[in-house]
Design a protein around this motif. Structure first.
Motif, mmCIF file in Angstrom:
data_model
loop_
_atom_site.group_PDB
_atom_site.id
_atom_site.type_symbol
_atom_site.label_atom_id
_atom_site.label_comp_id
_atom_site.label_asym_id
_atom_site.label_seq_id
_atom_site.Cartn_x
_atom_site.Cartn_y
_atom_site.Cartn_z
ATOM 1 N N ARG A 74 6.849 1.585 -17.017
ATOM 2 C CA ARG A 74 5.987 2.750 -17.191
ATOM 3 C C ARG A 74 4.532 2.400 -16.842
ATOM 4 N N TYR A 75 4.134 1.179 -17.170
ATOM 5 C CA TYR A 75 2.790 0.699 -16.829
ATOM 6 C C TYR A 75 2.613 0.690 -15.308
ATOM 7 N N GLU A 76 3.603 0.163 -14.583
ATOM 8 C CA GLU A 76 3.497 0.106 -13.129
ATOM 9 C C GLU A 76 3.540 1.502 -12.518
ATOM 10 N N ALA A 77 4.351 2.397 -13.097
ATOM 11 C CA ALA A 77 4.379 3.775 -12.600
ATOM 12 C C ALA A 77 3.006 4.424 -12.767
ATOM 13 N N ALA A 78 2.343 4.139 -13.883
ATOM 14 C CA ALA A 78 0.999 4.675 -14.103
ATOM 15 C C ALA A 78 0.020 4.124 -13.075
ATOM 16 N N PHE A 79 0.161 2.846 -12.775
ATOM 17 C CA PHE A 79 -0.745 2.254 -11.783
ATOM 18 C C PHE A 79 -0.575 2.939 -10.429
ATOM 19 N N ALA A 80 0.686 3.193 -10.033
ATOM 20 C CA ALA A 80 0.928 3.878 -8.767
ATOM 21 C C ALA A 80 0.323 5.283 -8.777
ATOM 22 N N LEU A 81 0.406 5.961 -9.912
ATOM 23 C CA LEU A 81 -0.210 7.287 -10.013
ATOM 24 C C LEU A 81 -1.717 7.212 -9.777
ATOM 25 N N SER A 82 -2.362 6.203 -10.358
ATOM 26 C CA SER A 82 -3.813 6.082 -10.178
ATOM 27 C C SER A 82 -4.164 5.793 -8.734
ATOM 28 N N GLY A 113 0.791 -1.216 0.000
ATOM 29 C CA GLY A 113 0.000 0.000 0.000
ATOM 30 C C GLY A 113 0.827 1.271 0.000
ATOM 31 N N ARG A 114 2.132 1.157 -0.213
ATOM 32 C CA ARG A 114 3.022 2.314 -0.195
ATOM 33 C C ARG A 114 3.204 2.799 -1.639
ATOM 34 N N TRP A 115 2.115 3.363 -2.167
ATOM 35 C CA TRP A 115 2.061 3.640 -3.600
ATOM 36 C C TRP A 115 2.970 4.776 -4.023
ATOM 37 N N ALA A 116 3.140 5.791 -3.184
ATOM 38 C CA ALA A 116 4.014 6.895 -3.570
ATOM 39 C C ALA A 116 5.443 6.409 -3.761
ATOM 40 N N GLU A 117 5.929 5.588 -2.802
ATOM 41 C CA GLU A 117 7.280 5.044 -2.935
ATOM 42 C C GLU A 117 7.368 4.087 -4.124
ATOM 43 N N ALA A 118 6.331 3.278 -4.299
ATOM 44 C CA ALA A 118 6.334 2.346 -5.435
ATOM 45 C C ALA A 118 6.445 3.113 -6.750
ATOM 46 N N GLY A 119 5.705 4.217 -6.857
ATOM 47 C CA GLY A 119 5.768 5.010 -8.082
ATOM 48 C C GLY A 119 7.149 5.577 -8.332
ATOM 49 N N GLU A 120 7.833 6.038 -7.273
ATOM 50 C CA GLU A 120 9.196 6.556 -7.429
ATOM 51 C C GLU A 120 10.132 5.477 -7.958
ATOM 52 N N VAL A 121 10.000 4.273 -7.394
ATOM 53 C CA VAL A 121 10.855 3.175 -7.841
ATOM 54 C C VAL A 121 10.601 2.870 -9.316
ATOM 55 N N HIS A 122 9.341 2.731 -9.689
ATOM 56 C CA HIS A 122 9.027 2.351 -11.072
ATOM 57 C C HIS A 122 9.440 3.438 -12.065
ATOM 58 N N ARG A 123 9.292 4.700 -11.684
ATOM 59 C CA ARG A 123 9.723 5.764 -12.594
ATOM 60 C C ARG A 123 11.239 5.748 -12.784
ATOM 61 N N ALA A 124 11.974 5.507 -11.688
ATOM 62 C CA ALA A 124 13.430 5.445 -11.804
ATOM 63 C C ALA A 124 13.872 4.244 -12.636
ATOM 64 N N VAL A 125 13.235 3.103 -12.399
ATOM 65 C CA VAL A 125 13.586 1.905 -13.169
ATOM 66 C C VAL A 125 13.237 2.105 -14.642
ATOM 67 N N ALA A 126 12.103 2.739 -14.913
ATOM 68 C CA ALA A 126 11.717 2.987 -16.308
ATOM 69 C C ALA A 126 12.764 3.847 -17.013
ATOM 70 N N ALA A 127 13.260 4.876 -16.312
ATOM 71 C CA ALA A 127 14.278 5.727 -16.928
ATOM 72 C C ALA A 127 15.557 4.945 -17.215
#
Length: 736
Positions: free
Chosen positions: A407-415, A376-390
């Motif tokens: 990028r798909y997982e980063a989008a999910f975290a954003l939602s 449930g730690r979506w903000a941190e998850a999104g940071e990780v996925h965005r960094a990995v995507a880059a």
């Protein structure tokens, strides 16, 4: 031992949880601290046992209980207290809400566990064993029944210390048998032969447990205990892949190494085993969204007993492919960015070949992001996925499936963090690139398009969401068939969206058809089937058919209690819907009783400040108002509003719902000036967040106008309604 028995003036026994060779386990309440605990009684010896043995047993019990109480690790059951009552020795332990692995295997009819679950459980058990072995503690009776997976995915080993009591001969004295201590299917050869037992014996037992989780059967599944013991001592086990061809060879070798007959031929310690198992974690080219998906998405991919569970914390390892444990302190820089600048890509005419260790490290960070989402730690998850995507884009290119997966997982975290507009842009990009690279009908392209529909719904663009769902469904039905789980998931989402469009009859009809199809394909008690049956109940309620809705929710609640357990969040959610139905049918007194029990259960399972606990308290307040008990209703609404404002923020939709309920209570008590202040606050906040034309904003402005009429002596009909009703658990159609 009656249900009202009080032990040492402190522990009140409530109900029997289980019974075994060593004694009984009871659910109890610690009257001093007001918490529920588990009390394990050792079976009384009786007068026929010699007194010297009884004295030795008592002394050993005290010593082993102190040792067990000193163990402090998230993977080991906490021992709170121990003592003796009326000649019976007992332990007081934390009460675990979950299923032991023996029950898990029974739930799945002894089918092999999915590989991600097997690896997750194995890593956590290894982490706990490595800790206890460092303390010089050997379990001696490791088996599926002594390993519990909690509802949040955490894995705990039980009965440290108890095993040593049995080892001194207690079990044989109690049962009259001469079988060596331990459970035959999981005993090491040295245990069977009466030799020296050390940590390597636990590793052998771990190998037996992993063999059974991986294949569905223990390594020596023979007819009687003696044949099993001889098998452990003399017979090489069949390779696990003879039972399960898709098991990775690397993981099979770990299990076979653990099952070596000679202790010296086994791995040196549990930490080493954990590292090797972590290295076997599957990393597909496009990792499926399982851990990070919503509850219903996980149901479709995992067996029913895992519904609502998270991966828990991972065991730490030295190799870069094993992510470090997630802590409340947040991620370190090593998780979210490379330690050094990535190597520049070669010229276009020289295709780059990324190093394997870099790709493995990125895969580990990707999985870490999935685990954060599962917690449930979506903000941190999104940071990780965005960094990995880059990083993946730089190593693999912008169109590579792994880059798009991140990028798909980063989008999910954003939602999941309320950034639906940003999520929509991200999903649209992924869907467009996948369509160009993979094709319009590729499952990954369809998955991304379906997510765009979901966030369109979040943004209130329901008609557009309906259009996307309809087009995706047409492809899924043509390519996969009408009964494929992905097709049914899309149809479920479409039924939800039809309801949002006000097409209630169509929504009910489609939800009923999906429920019937899922019952036929998956079974009537499968979590996906029950999710859609909940949608049927919701549609019935929207149509005003509340008695049918109530009957539907009651059936779902009974099925979920049977399949998932009475304290599972989905079971509790169904009970909440029952409360809504009772209230709508004018049965307020029954609803108040139900909600009081639900508040207690949710506070015990989730905590008093959890959103679901607060939602149940809101329902309690609404029905107190329906009974005319407005002072109590107002007090409840104010308390819930204060907690929600502190935890969720003043403009959160749930906070505003509670603030409106405060206004309703004030108005019912004739305090219209105070009520107007609250109504105006709600309307202003909704206008800021949703816009002036949003239906919720317009409803709030209407409440404000009605309140002004009351203050001006306007028509009595202008009085706002008596409560906003019990808010449901947010109905998230995602992935179901």
């Amino acid at each position: 031992m009656g249900e009202t028995r009080l032990i040492q003036g402190r522990y009140r026994l409530l109900d029997l949880i289980g019974r075994g060779g060593m004694g009984e386990v009871w659910r109890a309440r610690d009257e001093s601290l007001g918490r529920q605990v588990a009390v394990k009684w050792l079976r009384p010896l009786g007068p026929h046992h010699d007194q010297s043995f009884t004295r030795v047993l008592r002394e050993r019990f005290r010593r082993e209980a102190r040792v067990a109480a000193a163990l402090q690790h998230r993977g080991v059951t906490v021992v709170h207290d121990f003592g003796e009552s009326d000649g019976v020795l007992f332990l007081v332990m934390e009460l675990l809400e979950g299923r032991n692995l023996s029950q898990v295997l029974d739930d799945t009819q002894h089918r092999p566990l999915p590989l991600p679950d097997l690896v997750d459980i194995a890593e956590q058990v290894c982490d706990a064993l490595a800790y206890t072995h460092r303390q010089g503690i050997v379990h001696r009776d490791l088996k599926p029944a002594n390993i519990v997976r909690l509802t949040d995915g955490t894995v705990k080993i039980c009965d440290f210390g108890i095993a040593r009591l049995a080892d001194m001969g207690l079990t044989s004295r109690l049962t009259g048998t001469g079988v060596a201590m331990g459970t035959p299917h999981y005993m090491s050869p040295e245990q069977i032969g009466g030799g020296k037992v050390d940590l390597r014996s636990d590793l052998y037992s771990l190998g037996c447990v992993l063999y059974e989780l991986a294949t569905g059967v223990p390594p020596f599944d023979l007819g009687d205990a003696w044949a099993v013991l001889v098998g452990h001592r003399d017979t090489p086990p069949e390779p696990p892949r003879t039972h399960r061809a898709d098991l990775p060879a690397h993981l099979e070798q770990v299990i076979l190494d653990l099952l070596a007959k000679l202790p010296g031929q086994r791995p040196s310690d549990a930490a080493e085993v954990g590292r090797r198992i972590g290295a076997a974690r599957p990393v597909p080219a496009y990792p499926p969204t399982v851990l990070s998906a919503g509850p219903a998405a996980r149901e479709a991919r995992l067996p029913s007993w895992t519904h609502g569970m998270t991966a828990g914390h991972r065991a730490a390892g030295a190799e870069p492919r094993t992510p470090p444990p997630v802590t409340d302190a947040g991620l370190t820089g090593d998780w979210t960015r490379p330690a050094t600048a990535p190597t520049p890509l070669p010229a276009p005419d020289t295709p780059p070949t990324p190093p394997d260790d870099a790709l493995t490290a990125l895969a580990g960070r990707h999985n870490a992001g999935l685990s954060l989402g599962a917690l449930g730690r979506w903000a941190e998850a999104g940071e990780v996925h965005r960094a990995v995507a880059a990083d993946r884009e730089q190593l693999l290119g912008p169109d590579h499936p792994d880059t798009l997966a991140s990028r798909y997982e980063a989008a999910f975290a954003l939602s999941r963090t309320g950034r639906a507009a940003d999520a929509l842009r991200a999903y649209t990009h992924v869907a467009r690139v996948r369509e160009r690279v993979l094709g319009a009908e590729h499952p990954d392209t369809l998955a991304a398009r379906q997510e765009t529909a979901y966030v369109l719904g979040q943004l209130g663009r329901t008609a557009e969401a309906h259009q996307v769902y309809t087009s995706v469904l047409a492809v899924r039905e043509r390519a996969m068939g009408p009964d494929h789980p992905d097709t049914l998931r899309c149809r479920h989402n479409l039924a939800f969206t039809l309801g949002r469009l006000g097409r209630l009859d169509d929504s009910y009809r489609m939800a009923r058809e999906v429920a019937e199809a899922r019952a036929r394909v998956l079974g009537p008690d499968h979590p996906d089937t029950l999710v859609t049956r909940c949608e049927v109940g919701y549609a019935l309620g929207q149509l005003g058919r509340w008695q049918e809705a109530l009957d539907t929710y009651r059936a779902v609640a009974e099925a979920r209690a049977r399949v998932l357990g009475p304290d599972h969040p989905d079971t509790l959610a169904a009970r909440h819907e029952i409360g809504i139905g009772l209230g709508r049918l004018g049965r307020g007194a029954e609803a108040v009783t139900l909600y009081r029990g639900l508040v207690g259960d949710r506070a015990r399972v989730l905590g008093p400040g959890h959103p679901e606990t607060l939602r149940a308290r809101h329902g309690l307040g609404v029905n107190l108002g329906r009974l005319g008990r407005w002072e109590e209703a107002l007090a409840e609404a104010r308390d819930v509003c204060a907690v929600r404002e502190r935890v969720l923020g003043p403009d959160h939709p749930d906070t505003l719902v509670s603030r409106r309920e405060v206004a309703v209570g004030l108005g019912r008590l004739g305090r219209w000036a105070d009520a107007l202040t609250e109504y105006r606050t709600v309307a202003d906040a909704r206008e800021r967040a949703l816009g002036a034309a949003h239906p919720d904003t317009l409803a709030a402005r209407d409440d404000e106008a009605h309140c002004r009429e009351r203050l001006g002596g306007g028509r009595a009909a202008g009085e706002p309604s008596g409560g906003v009703g019990e808010p449901r658990r947010p109905r998230d159609p995602h992935g179901t």
